[in-house]
Design a protein around this motif. Sequence first.
Motif, PDB file in Angstrom:
ATOM      1  N   LEU A 189      -5.857  -7.602  -0.393  1.00 19.40           N
ATOM      2  CA  LEU A 189      -6.930  -8.565  -0.172  1.00 19.40           C
ATOM      3  C   LEU A 189      -6.608  -9.283   1.130  1.00 19.40           C
ATOM      4  CD1 LEU A 189      -7.064 -10.115  -3.768  1.00 19.40           C
ATOM      5  CD2 LEU A 189      -8.537  -8.323  -2.855  1.00 19.40           C
ATOM      6  N   GLY A 190      -7.387  -9.025   2.144  1.00 25.27           N
ATOM      7  CA  GLY A 190      -7.064  -9.624   3.447  1.00 25.27           C
ATOM      8  C   GLY A 190      -8.315  -9.892   4.236  1.00 25.27           C
ATOM      9  N   SER A 191      -8.169  -9.863   5.543  1.00 32.48           N
ATOM     10  CA  SER A 191      -9.342 -10.000   6.404  1.00 32.48           C
ATOM     11  C   SER A 191      -9.803  -8.593   6.764  1.00 32.48           C
ATOM     12  CB  SER A 191      -8.971 -10.754   7.676  1.00 32.48           C
ATOM     13  OG  SER A 191      -8.219  -9.911   8.521  1.00 32.48           O
ATOM     14  N   SER A 192     -10.911  -8.501   7.501  1.00 31.93           N
ATOM     15  CA  SER A 192     -11.359  -7.154   7.875  1.00 31.93           C
ATOM     16  C   SER A 192     -10.395  -6.518   8.872  1.00 31.93           C
ATOM     17  CB  SER A 192     -12.778  -7.192   8.429  1.00 31.93           C
ATOM     18  OG  SER A 192     -12.864  -8.062   9.517  1.00 31.93           O
ATOM     19  N   MET A 193      -9.499  -7.289   9.433  1.00 30.87           N
ATOM     20  CA  MET A 193      -8.534  -6.705  10.365  1.00 30.87           C
ATOM     21  C   MET A 193      -7.501  -5.826   9.644  1.00 30.87           C
ATOM     22  SD  MET A 193      -7.937  -9.330  13.478  1.00 30.87           S
ATOM     23  CE  MET A 193      -7.517 -10.817  12.623  1.00 30.87           C
ATOM     24  N   GLU A 194      -7.372  -6.009   8.350  1.00 31.23           N
ATOM     25  CA  GLU A 194      -6.442  -5.162   7.590  1.00 31.23           C
ATOM     26  C   GLU A 194      -7.143  -3.929   7.010  1.00 31.23           C
ATOM     27  OE1 GLU A 194      -4.782  -8.342   8.692  1.00 31.23           O
ATOM     28  OE2 GLU A 194      -6.014  -8.844   6.969  1.00 31.23           O
ATOM     29  N   LYS A 195      -8.426  -3.791   7.246  1.00 31.46           N
ATOM     30  CA  LYS A 195      -9.204  -2.761   6.567  1.00 31.46           C
ATOM     31  C   LYS A 195      -8.687  -1.339   6.849  1.00 31.46           C
ATOM     32  CE  LYS A 195     -13.939  -1.221   5.975  1.00 31.46           C
ATOM     33  NZ  LYS A 195     -15.340  -1.602   6.125  1.00 31.46           N
ATOM     34  N   TYR A 196      -8.665  -0.967   8.133  1.00 27.67           N
ATOM     35  CA  TYR A 196      -8.294   0.420   8.461  1.00 27.67           C
ATOM     36  C   TYR A 196      -6.802   0.639   8.277  1.00 27.67           C
ATOM     37  CZ  TYR A 196     -13.028   0.596  10.040  1.00 27.67           C
ATOM     38  OH  TYR A 196     -14.390   0.533  10.069  1.00 27.67           O
ATOM     39  N   ASP A 238      -5.267   3.639   6.190  1.00 23.67           N
ATOM     40  CA  ASP A 238      -4.484   4.668   6.899  1.00 23.67           C
ATOM     41  C   ASP A 238      -2.992   4.609   6.588  1.00 23.67           C
ATOM     42  OD1 ASP A 238      -6.878   5.252   7.972  1.00 23.67           O
ATOM     43  OD2 ASP A 238      -6.488   4.395   9.962  1.00 23.67           O
ATOM     44  N   LYS A 239      -2.448   3.390   6.591  1.00 26.81           N
ATOM     45  CA  LYS A 239      -0.994   3.273   6.486  1.00 26.81           C
ATOM     46  C   LYS A 239      -0.523   3.019   5.058  1.00 26.81           C
ATOM     47  CE  LYS A 239       0.353   3.757  10.767  1.00 26.81           C
ATOM     48  NZ  LYS A 239      -0.047   2.941  11.846  1.00 26.81           N
ATOM     49  N   HIS A 274      -8.887  -1.884  -0.120  1.00 22.42           N
ATOM     50  CA  HIS A 274      -8.929  -3.127   0.677  1.00 22.42           C
ATOM     51  C   HIS A 274     -10.228  -3.872   0.444  1.00 22.42           C
ATOM     52  CE1 HIS A 274     -10.398  -5.234   4.295  1.00 22.42           C
ATOM     53  NE2 HIS A 274      -9.176  -5.721   4.336  1.00 22.42           N
ATOM     54  N   LEU A 275     -10.121  -5.178   0.315  1.00 21.60           N
ATOM     55  CA  LEU A 275     -11.327  -5.999   0.223  1.00 21.60           C
ATOM     56  C   LEU A 275     -11.166  -7.207   1.144  1.00 21.60           C
ATOM     57  CD1 LEU A 275     -14.062  -6.589  -1.239  1.00 21.60           C
ATOM     58  CD2 LEU A 275     -12.742  -7.977  -2.850  1.00 21.60           C
TER      59      LEU A 275
END
Lengths: 304, 452
Positions: free
Chosen positions: B397-404, B408-409, B414-415
């Motif tokens: 659960l983070g910001s959209s910056m953690e989405k990809y 990928d990693k 992710h939300l």
Amino acid sequence: MSKIRNIAIYGKGGIGKSTTSSNISAALSEEGYKVMQIGCDPKSDSTNTLRGGQFIPTVLDTLRSGKRVETDEFIHDGFNGIKCVEAGGPEPGVGCAGRGIITAIELLKQRNVFEDYSPDVVIYDVLGDVVCGGFAMPIREGIAEQVYTVSSSDFMAIYAANNLFKGILKYANNGGALFSGIIANSVNLPEQQDILNDFSKKTKTTITEFVPRSLTVTRSELRGRTVIEAEPDSEQAGIYRSLARKIITNGHKYVPSPLDVDGLKSWAQSWSDRLLGQGEAPGRINCSLEHGVQIAEEEAVRAR
Amino acid sequence: MVNNIVKTVVNNETPVVNLLESPRHSCTFGGAYTATNAVKGLVPILHTGPGCGWTNFFGLVAGSGGGFLGDLGAMQTPSSSLLEKHIVFGGEDKLRDLLNSTNELMNGELFVVIPGCIPTMIGDDIGMVVNEFRAKNNTPIIHVKTSGFNGNSYKGYELFLDAVIDQLLEEPVKVKKGLVNIIGIAPCQHIFWKGDLKELQRTLELIGLEVNPIFGDLKGIESLKKIPEAELNIVVNPWLGKEVADKLETKFGTPFIVQYGLPVGPRETEHFVQDVGKKLGIPREKIDQAIQKEIKEAYQFYNYISNGLYMGLANSYFGVAAESNIAIGLTRFLTNDCGMMPTVVIITDDPPLKNRESIKQRLTEDINSINKPDVIFEIDTYNIEKILQNYPNLIVLGSSMEKYFSADKLSALHLTVSFPAYDRMLLRRTYSGFFGGINLLEDLMGKMSRPF
């Protein structure tokens, strides 16, 4: 067009930069050089003694008014055809004078002032200490190639000179100006000469000229003139002419080695100890100063 | 995502933060600007360079789930757009002109002058110009002391309220029984601000209170003027807005309570409502009666989702990178109510050092899980990713910056729950209140792809 000699003169406020600059300009103009003097100080009084004590409109006035102003409205003829320019700036306590200097110099470049007037020598008379990037403008980006500093043997003047050296050192690798010498001003006593000689040795710099404190200067300035104009045959005029000749022939420029804060402090302390060790400081200067004030006041009354 | 920024590493451990990668906040100016826009009828007047307003408005509004904000945001905002000549000669005259022209052209209930950093550098006396205007005109005006590298956008939110308290609100006031203010939810920085304020208002109205959310309703300047009439200030944040509440207590004598983290789901919301009720002297039974229906309904919805939850996400490890308020609310809900296991909680809103211990406590004490999460305070996106890589999370659960990066990693679900939220449109969405947890599970389970 031959290459313009761009020279910047720095130093602590009130140390005699404008006096020295104006006398150098006057002396060089006598030698046949086309001289332009640019005052980089919001007080706008650098070129006053070249123009009979008259203030002139400044470069930044053009910006303030918002109207299109022709270059000849802020470039005025002074003594012996010297082109006098004042950068100008905000009123005390408002705006940013440092940015003003940058803006003014850029405006002069944009208006092709140097090409149109093609002076042989441009002297930048720059306000006080190098307090911020704005006042370092003349030593940055290749505007002035050679820098001189006016300094007395007083610690605060030396402190300002040392700060200037730091500024030069900072920009030296980036096309900035280099140092060419200390103009020792108001130096009458051997001890004062010793102090400045020692400082120049420590900072790996040179002293271009020792200029003594003289009432001739006071008298001339109270009449709104340079010594060269007001008392051309005086001993002091000779000293300024010698200084001007040295500056115009001196092509030597280098990076100084400023002292760090602790180094400067301990250097000053060592001189304090040495002077105290000699007993009472000589009183001649004070006496002559008091006498000078009296004469100056009389001159001022006469001038009115 | 490939990260090309090389950072200085000392002892192979702590990178020296001499640059901040993708910070999750803006400056005080931005915080005050969005706060002003979030109150209807207020006219923001910017005194700064031409880019400050534009970048802050779109940075903060687009980063908080999109939409638009205020009648006078972005292109409509009056700005002095300081140029070189104002820098050299000072910008006070320009501000004077701007105030006069705004007064002629715009109808507003309150002018709010928001200066950027330039005027401080050149020494403009903004207070003096504002006072001059106030003396000559009927339009109420305040100025927010955002100028001068004063901090981040959270601080800007507080400075806006500071200006309101100091320059607009007057003593003495008559306290209105049952009126409460909600403080601590900064418009835009808190991406669910619109929905959360509405839901908290609705929740507290259940027990008979009149709620002033200050931001986001239609009452305009009245919302501000009502602030000192409140019987209680409710700070719904473990740190933000506490100083504002302190100030209100000193000036108007209004007591306040602090809710350490958003109340998410029936359990936390019940505690929250009971705490508020206790402070106001409302009998416990009366509150129980008022919220009984809500709780029942909320649990009914858990029934709908329970099979999916326990089959699909039972005992899942999850990591959080969010503002302290949201991080506490979501972590406690997913752990205590849904049986998930928190591994790490990264706090991204840079709370003051003095508040960090209490935030940590709320995340590690009274948590029904065999493992307690590591709590790390970090605002640098590169470091946040590095930290997340150390934990075996199924959910991030983070910001959209953690989405990809999460996909990928980490191969994790992710939300986006924190600023910035570039992959969500957030209008009335809320995770707070009795039904907030349901909304969260709905969004989370909706992220799963199923073979049937």
